[in-house]
Design a protein around this motif. Structure first.
Motif, mmCIF file in Angstrom:
data_model
loop_
_atom_site.group_PDB
_atom_site.id
_atom_site.type_symbol
_atom_site.label_atom_id
_atom_site.label_comp_id
_atom_site.label_asym_id
_atom_site.label_seq_id
_atom_site.Cartn_x
_atom_site.Cartn_y
_atom_site.Cartn_z
ATOM 1 N N ASP A 140 0.818 -1.215 0.000
ATOM 2 C CA ASP A 140 0.000 0.000 0.000
ATOM 3 C C ASP A 140 0.854 1.268 0.000
ATOM 4 O OD1 ASP A 140 -2.321 -1.468 -0.050
ATOM 5 O OD2 ASP A 140 -2.708 -1.299 2.112
ATOM 6 N N ARG A 141 2.021 1.202 0.652
ATOM 7 C CA ARG A 141 2.806 2.430 0.800
ATOM 8 C C ARG A 141 4.009 2.514 -0.137
ATOM 9 N NH1 ARG A 141 4.325 -0.649 5.473
ATOM 10 N NH2 ARG A 141 6.568 -1.158 5.447
ATOM 11 N N SER A 142 4.342 1.399 -0.817
ATOM 12 C CA SER A 142 5.586 1.372 -1.587
ATOM 13 C C SER A 142 5.337 1.216 -3.083
ATOM 14 C CB SER A 142 6.486 0.223 -1.109
ATOM 15 O OG SER A 142 7.628 0.108 -1.915
ATOM 16 N N ALA A 143 5.922 2.101 -3.861
ATOM 17 C CA ALA A 143 5.841 2.000 -5.320
ATOM 18 C C ALA A 143 6.679 0.849 -5.852
ATOM 19 C CB ALA A 143 6.294 3.318 -5.952
ATOM 20 N N VAL B 79 4.676 -4.317 -7.201
ATOM 21 C CA VAL B 79 4.004 -4.327 -8.502
ATOM 22 C C VAL B 79 2.483 -4.321 -8.359
ATOM 23 C CG1 VAL B 79 5.944 -5.469 -9.668
ATOM 24 C CG2 VAL B 79 4.093 -6.854 -8.664
ATOM 25 N N LEU B 80 1.986 -4.521 -7.139
ATOM 26 C CA LEU B 80 0.546 -4.438 -6.877
ATOM 27 C C LEU B 80 0.167 -3.118 -6.214
ATOM 28 C CD1 LEU B 80 -0.012 -8.076 -5.498
ATOM 29 C CD2 LEU B 80 -0.472 -7.243 -7.808
ATOM 30 N N HIS B 81 1.097 -2.185 -6.191
ATOM 31 C CA HIS B 81 0.833 -0.885 -5.581
ATOM 32 C C HIS B 81 -0.368 -0.217 -6.249
ATOM 33 C CE1 HIS B 81 1.679 2.711 -3.340
ATOM 34 N NE2 HIS B 81 1.872 3.444 -4.434
ATOM 35 N N ARG C 68 -5.551 -7.527 -1.073
ATOM 36 C CA ARG C 68 -6.333 -8.619 -0.487
ATOM 37 C C ARG C 68 -7.349 -9.167 -1.490
ATOM 38 N NH1 ARG C 68 -5.025 -8.560 5.050
ATOM 39 N NH2 ARG C 68 -4.415 -6.467 5.768
ATOM 40 N N SER C 69 -7.924 -8.290 -2.294
ATOM 41 C CA SER C 69 -8.881 -8.757 -3.299
ATOM 42 C C SER C 69 -8.190 -9.591 -4.376
ATOM 43 C CB SER C 69 -9.599 -7.573 -3.942
ATOM 44 O OG SER C 69 -10.413 -6.912 -3.000
ATOM 45 N N VAL C 70 -7.005 -9.155 -4.785
ATOM 46 C CA VAL C 70 -6.246 -9.930 -5.781
ATOM 47 C C VAL C 70 -5.906 -11.299 -5.208
ATOM 48 C CG1 VAL C 70 -4.125 -10.031 -7.135
ATOM 49 C CG2 VAL C 70 -5.320 -7.851 -6.848
ATOM 50 N N TRP C 71 -5.432 -11.315 -3.975
ATOM 51 C CA TRP C 71 -5.080 -12.582 -3.306
ATOM 52 C C TRP C 71 -6.308 -13.491 -3.179
ATOM 53 C CZ3 TRP C 71 -0.924 -15.290 -1.883
ATOM 54 C CH2 TRP C 71 -1.046 -16.261 -0.891
ATOM 55 N N ARG D 114 10.711 -11.634 1.335
ATOM 56 C CA ARG D 114 10.963 -11.222 -0.052
ATOM 57 C C ARG D 114 9.660 -10.656 -0.608
ATOM 58 N NH1 ARG D 114 13.571 -16.545 -2.498
ATOM 59 N NH2 ARG D 114 12.450 -17.533 -0.786
ATOM 60 N N TRP D 115 9.332 -9.482 -0.140
ATOM 61 C CA TRP D 115 8.071 -8.862 -0.517
ATOM 62 C C TRP D 115 7.954 -8.576 -2.017
ATOM 63 C CZ3 TRP D 115 8.255 -4.936 4.125
ATOM 64 C CH2 TRP D 115 7.797 -5.577 5.282
ATOM 65 N N PRO D 116 8.964 -7.998 -2.664
ATOM 66 C CA PRO D 116 8.819 -7.754 -4.107
ATOM 67 C C PRO D 116 8.564 -9.026 -4.907
ATOM 68 C CG PRO D 116 10.643 -6.470 -3.220
ATOM 69 C CD PRO D 116 10.215 -7.417 -2.141
ATOM 70 N N GLN D 117 9.249 -10.118 -4.545
ATOM 71 C CA GLN D 117 9.049 -11.383 -5.252
ATOM 72 C C GLN D 117 7.656 -11.937 -4.993
ATOM 73 O OE1 GLN D 117 12.173 -14.245 -4.614
ATOM 74 N NE2 GLN D 117 11.050 -15.898 -5.627
ATOM 75 N N LEU D 118 7.163 -11.808 -3.763
ATOM 76 C CA LEU D 118 5.810 -12.278 -3.467
ATOM 77 C C LEU D 118 4.781 -11.480 -4.260
ATOM 78 C CD1 LEU D 118 3.754 -13.977 -1.947
ATOM 79 C CD2 LEU D 118 3.969 -12.405 0.006
ATOM 80 N N ALA D 119 4.951 -10.168 -4.331
ATOM 81 C CA ALA D 119 4.011 -9.339 -5.089
ATOM 82 C C ALA D 119 3.988 -9.749 -6.555
ATOM 83 C CB ALA D 119 4.394 -7.871 -4.951
#
Length: 468
Positions: A260-263, A266-268, A273-276, A308-313
């Motif tokens: 939500d806070r980071s550009a 890739v889901l910014h 939660r809806s995508v998940w 690994r947040w970027p990879q999870l996104a």
């Protein structure tokens, strides 16, 4: 003639008692014979400071003069021997991680620990080079899904597990003796063989249970014990499943907040939660067959441990576009874990109650690793060798607990509960960040552990290390 035969037999036993490979319940400690390690790790060349040995111990410590097996051990000599403090034994996690490989890689320790200690670890019972079983599933039986969907699945899971274990058992002498209490006895035999009067120990994840139970059994042999990523062995099966699911949900919540806070996510600017939820719904409909909704959850469990947040996104984005979830390997030494953790689940009704409990505390991620662990042990003989219970530790130096606030595998609630059990014999240090494994996260977490191990400096109550 009888007297001469007895004398010869006694002389033979005396000779055998002096050999380094023969286990003895009493008497002088074994002598470890150090030699070159097998060159069996890709991209890890031999190191002149690292040597390997074998320690012979009883299969069953209740029969100390019965059958024996060999424990694989590795040692990395201190880089600054003139400043050497002693020997530090590392307790690997899993259960199923190789301590020998940790020592050979040498990447789990600070520069100061590499300088000041001989670093030693081992492959625990039924792991890697220490009597690891060869377990091949029965090709006739179908492996049931996770989660199970009915009583037929439940019965099939029990049958599948028992058939697998019956194929494992003949391939390892310790398959039925791999519980942590047995490994505690192995660890003390190793301490004696190393010539250490008292033990300096650093346990990680499941290895913290070994440290806890060693300190309980041998308080007078403890110099210092670090518990990093604390495992709580006091929980019944329902509490175990609930707390593991809650820990994973907490880490997922942190991931969503980051997106939500980071550009960099890739889901910014999307509803993560809806995508998940859409991805899980596709899995429920069979859209990733043979992958299931649990496989989707396993992706989060694996990547949030980093984190690994970027990879999870990116992976969630790809799954939303139709790409099946990648296969995630969650290794578990069944022989060790199932002997420590009873799966007292009578039937599918009980099992379904555990699933509901997990979903209630983890509405996004649903399951957590606890449910897989329970299913893995369905049908294990009861009673188990090392059943859950609260700790009773009384050591001169308090045990040092180190845990991330947001750990998806060994949740912070576990560390708090173990700290309560230890009372004044434990000291919890909180890393205010994320992921599983905290020692080398920041200069603060590293310094807390190093000062404790080197100087026996116990941090002040309530010590916290900020997130990096």
């Amino acid at each position: 003639m009888f007297r001469r035969t007895v004398a010869v037999a006694l002389a033979a036993l005396t000779v055998l008692a002096g050999l380094p490979g023969v286990a003895r319940a009493d008497g002088p400690p074994q002598r470890l014979v150090w030699g070159e390690c097998a060159d069996d790790l890709p991209n890890v060349p031999p190191d002149e400071r690292v040597r390997c040995a074998r320690l012979r111990v009883p299969v069953d410590w209740a029969r100390p003069n019965g059958p024996t097996f060999e424990l694989a051990v590795a040692r990395r000599l201190a880089r600054a021997p003139e400043r050497r403090v002693g020997t530090l034994v590392f307790g690997p996690g899993g259960p199923g991680d190789s301590g020998v490989e940790r020592i050979r890689k040498g990447d789990r320790f600070s520069g100061e620990l590499l300088d000041r200690f001989d670093l030693v670890s081992f492959d625990p019972r039924a792991v890697a080079r220490t009597a690891a079983p060869v377990c091949t599933p029965d090709p006739v039986l179908r492996k049931p899904p996770v989660p199970l969907t009915g009583q037929a699945d439940f019965d099939a899971a029990v049958a599948y597990n028992r058939a697998l274990w019956s194929r494992c058992r003949p391939t390892s002498p310790v398959f039925d003796h791999a519980d942590t209490l047995s490994t505690v006895r192995d660890l003390d035999a190793l301490r004696r063989a190393l010539g250490e009067r008292r033990l300096s120990f650093h346990g990680s994840s499941y290895g913290t249970l070994l440290g806890q139970q060693y300190a309980e059994r041998y308080p007078g042999h403890v110099r210092a014990v670090v518990l990093e990523g604390v495992f709580d062995h006091s929980l019944d099966v329902r509490s175990f499943v609930r707390t593991q699911a809650a820990a994973l949900q907490d880490s997922f919540d942190e991931f969503v907040s980051w997106c939500d806070r980071s550009a960099d996510c890739v889901l910014h600017e999307r509803d993560v939660r809806s995508v998940w939820a859409r991805v899980l719904a596709r899995a429920d409909r069979g859209g990733y067959a043979p992958r299931t909704a649990f496989d989707v959850t396993a992706v989060a469990l694996g990547l949030l441990a980093g984190p690994r947040w970027p990879q999870l996104a990116a992976t969630v984005r790809d799954m939303d576009a139709g790409t099946p979830p990648p296969e995630v390997n969650l290794p578990l030494s069944v022989a060790a874990f199932c002997a420590d953790r009873p799966a007292r689940v009578r039937d599918y009704t009980d099992y379904a109650g555990l699933v509901r409990d997990a979903v209630a505390v983890a509405p996004d991620v649903r399951y957590g690793a606890g449910l897989l662990a329970v299913q893995t042990c369905l049908g294990w003989p009861s009673p188990v060798r090392n059943p859950p219970r609260a700790l009773n530790v009384h050591t001169r130096t308090p045990l040092l607990l180190l845990n991330a606030r947001h750990d998806p595998r060994t949740g912070y609630a576990w560390a708090e509960n173990v700290a309560r059990q230890l009372g004044r014999h434990g000291r919890l240090v909180t890393y205010e960040g994320w992921g599983h494994g905290t020692y080398q996260r920041t200069a603060c977490t590293e310094a807390v552990v190093d000062r404790y191990l080197v100087d026996l400096t116990v941090p002040a109550p309530g010590t916290r290390c900020p997130a990096s």
